[in-house]
Every structure is written in C-alpha cells, then in structure tokens.
Design a protein around this motif. Structure first.
Motif, PDB file in Angstrom:
ATOM      1  N   PHE A 243     -31.383   7.337  27.982  1.00  0.00           N
ATOM      2  CA  PHE A 243     -32.807   7.439  27.684  1.00  0.00           C
ATOM      3  C   PHE A 243     -33.173   8.896  27.404  1.00  0.00           C
TER       4      PHE A 243
ATOM      5  N   ARG B 139     -35.516   6.522  22.840  1.00  0.00           N
ATOM      6  CA  ARG B 139     -35.606   5.423  23.805  1.00  0.00           C
ATOM      7  C   ARG B 139     -36.320   5.939  25.050  1.00  0.00           C
TER       8      ARG B 139
ATOM      9  N   PHE C 234     -29.690  -2.221  21.189  1.00  0.00           N
ATOM     10  CA  PHE C 234     -30.639  -1.530  20.313  1.00  0.00           C
ATOM     11  C   PHE C 234     -29.888  -0.796  19.205  1.00  0.00           C
TER      12      PHE C 234
ATOM     13  N   CYS D 236     -34.224  -6.497  21.896  1.00  0.00           N
ATOM     14  CA  CYS D 236     -33.509  -5.301  21.434  1.00  0.00           C
ATOM     15  C   CYS D 236     -33.291  -5.351  19.925  1.00  0.00           C
TER      16      CYS D 236
ATOM     17  N   GLY E 236     -30.832   0.776  15.892  1.00  0.00           N
ATOM     18  CA  GLY E 236     -31.572   1.726  16.708  1.00  0.00           C
ATOM     19  C   GLY E 236     -30.875   3.057  16.930  1.00  0.00           C
TER      20      GLY E 236
ATOM     21  N   LEU F 246     -37.358   2.520  21.243  1.00  0.00           N
ATOM     22  CA  LEU F 246     -37.214   1.434  22.211  1.00  0.00           C
ATOM     23  C   LEU F 246     -37.932   1.803  23.498  1.00  0.00           C
TER      24      LEU F 246
ATOM     25  N   LEU G  70     -29.579  -0.359  25.505  1.00  0.00           N
ATOM     26  CA  LEU G  70     -29.467   0.667  24.486  1.00  0.00           C
ATOM     27  C   LEU G  70     -28.334   0.362  23.517  1.00  0.00           C
TER      28      LEU G  70
END
Length: 321
Positions: free
Chosen positions: A290, A211, A201, A178, A206, A188, A198
């Motif tokens: 996501f 993602r 990330f 990550c 991120g 990702l 997440l």
C-alpha cells in the motif's frame, strides 16, 4: 515512503467538528485525508451521520494543502451516478484539484433509506461498474445519454467541469471488485492489508496505480480507556465486509457484536499510546504494497489529543516505513 492520511469519520462527530479536526490534521502534517459517506452510524454510541458532501465542501474552503477523498461513496442507490459526477466535479473545482472520488458497492446500513431493496452482491457490483462508466462519460465533457441494465441518463452534462477530473478509486475486497478497480479505477481502496488484493488489482490493469488502505486506531494515554472506547464504538469492524455490508441498521450491529469482548477489539485495533504498537499495526499495509494508509482515530471527542501526539510522536516514525 508511505503517505499517512487522516480520516474524517462522519459517524462520530458533527459537521463543524469534522472540519475543525481536518484543519488540525493539515496543520499536524498528515499527507492526505479521506471521508466516510454514511446515512447511519454503525452503532448508536457513535451518534452522528452528517451529509459528507457538505462537510467536504466546507473542508475544501477551510484547508489549503491536504488532499480530500470519499472513502467511500456508493453511486448506485442513495445517489444516482450522474449526481455523483456533478458533486465530484464541483469538489475538484472547490478544492483546487485536491479531490479524489472513492467509490464502492455500498452497505445496506446506508442505502436502505431510499427503499430500493438490497440486491445480491454480484448485482451490486454490476451496478457499480455501470455507474463508474456513466461518471467517466460525464467527466469527459459534452452531453451524455445512457440506457443500461440498471441506470438511465437522459441528455446530461456537467457545466462546471475541471480541466483534470478527479481520479476514481474503487473499494475492493475480492476478485470481482479488484477486477473493477484494475480496469475502471485510477486507484484501489481497501480496509485490509491483504497482498492478494493488490496482486488481483495488478493482474487486471492496476499495476503502477496507487493503492490506499485504512486502519482504525484508539490513542489514549490511558490504555484501558482506549480499549473501552474502541469496544464501545468500533467493535462492528471485526465482523468483516461480507457481514457488515448486509446488516440494515445500528440495532443489527449491536446484536451481531453482543459477544465481542474488549480483548477481541484490543487484539485487532492498536490501543493506548505506545508508538511501536501503532507502527506494528501499520507495517503490514506497507509490506503488502500500500502506498497510502489512512488512520481512523476512534472517538469524535478524542481527535485533538490524537493529532497533537501524531505530529510529534507518531508521524515521524511512520514515515520511515
């Protein structure tokens, strides 16, 4: 609204069939596509492993709208990172800017073929970091030389380079990957709807980046047939990444899954033709955060019926998530 993708699963169909399936997926209205990149199937029952990059090149010419992405390519053993950079740049040009380069630390199943051994996971992640840096440098243009811990590059250059290099996605399954995805990736990639992935990330840079998740499904009006097919071809998926990355071939996956029951697979993979069952399987990815979810229809000879059903039944409901 989440974007729903289609997976060209190279382990379960030949190259011409894969391209034909993607053309149908674009026509059915899928938002994007991803492609596995293997030298072996996980199980002999799957029966295929064409060269993914040739399939992608053909797919870029056969389609006009649907985005393409490797899910994922390992840039450290079978392929040198300088070669991956050239392939990805060419794909971006062929596809008219529709390509994303998904990268990961690899599986012994595929990478053992070059006889370079299979180091510990932390070494593989070191190699991935260095490979991403090399690819980024080549995407930047000009001549690149690199003499690092794991790779050497001597006076390399990409002569056909798109104005906008392909975004780089990094497959993540733990804190270290990550961190690599957050610091070095543009998006990702994951195969489990874990919110903690997440969060890690985001913590490493991120936040705000896409993602992408992936989910196997087994559509069939005959529920029992759907379960049997999922068990025959996809029971390997229940082993988890730490196991699956280490096994060297289909015989090992067969032995490792010899006690996996059809019911175990049915509990983990949506089977049949009940739309609500499929939506319930996708929902955890959307709820975890996501943006994009790629579906894998199990069975190379079961794509046409799945795509027709998805166009009229499944996709309209999934887009409401």
């Amino acid at each position: 609204m989440v974007r729903i993708g289609y997976t060209m699963m190279t382990e379960q169909a030949g190259p011409r069939e894969l391209v034909g399936h993607l053309v149908a997926a674009e026509r059915a209205g899928f938002d994007f596509s991803v492609t596995s990149d293997h030298s072996f199937p996980w199980l002999e029952a799957q029966g295929h492993a064409p060269y993914a990059w040739s399939v992608l090149g053909a797919a870029a010419q056969a389609t006009s709208r649907i985005p393409l992405m490797t899910y994922v390519t390992c840039p450290t053993f079978r392929y040198h990172p300088a070669v991956v950079a050239q392939k990805a740049a060419t794909m971006q040009l062929l596809s008219g800017g529709r390509f994303r380069l998904g990268l990961g630390s690899g599986e012994n199943l595929n990478e053992h073929v070059v006889g370079a051994g299979w180091p510990a996971a932390h070494v593989r992640l070191e190699m991935l970091e260095e490979a991403v840096d090399i690819i980024r440098s080549l995407f930047g243009g000009g001549y690149v030389s690199h003499h690092g811990t794991h790779f050497d590059v001597e006076n390399a250059r990409l002569w056909d380079l798109p104005d906008d290099p392909p975004p780089i996605g990094i497959a993540a399954s733990g804190d270290r990957s990550c961190a690599i995805a957050g610091t070095r990736g543009d998006l990702l990639i994951a195969t489990e709807p874990k919110r903690e992935l997440l969060s890690a990330f985001d913590a490493h840079g991120g936040a705000g980046k896409p993602r992408v998740g992936q989910l196997p499904v087994s559509y069939d009006p005959d529920h029992d047939a759907a379960v049997a097919r999922a068990h025959e071809q996809f029971r390997w998926a229940l082993g988890g990444w730490k196991v699956n990355a280490e096994l060297p071939g289909p015989a090992s996956f067969t032995q490792a899954t010899q006690h996996t029951r059809p019911q175990d697979v049915a509990d983990a993979i949506p089977c049949g033709d009940d739309v609500d069952t499929f939506v319930d399987a996708v929902r955890p990815y959307a709820e975890a955060g996501f943006d994009e979810i790629a579906l894998v229809q199990i069975g190379g000879d079961q794509q046409d019926s799945f795509l027709a059903w998805s166009e009229t039944k499944l996709l309209p409901v999934l887009r409401k998530l």
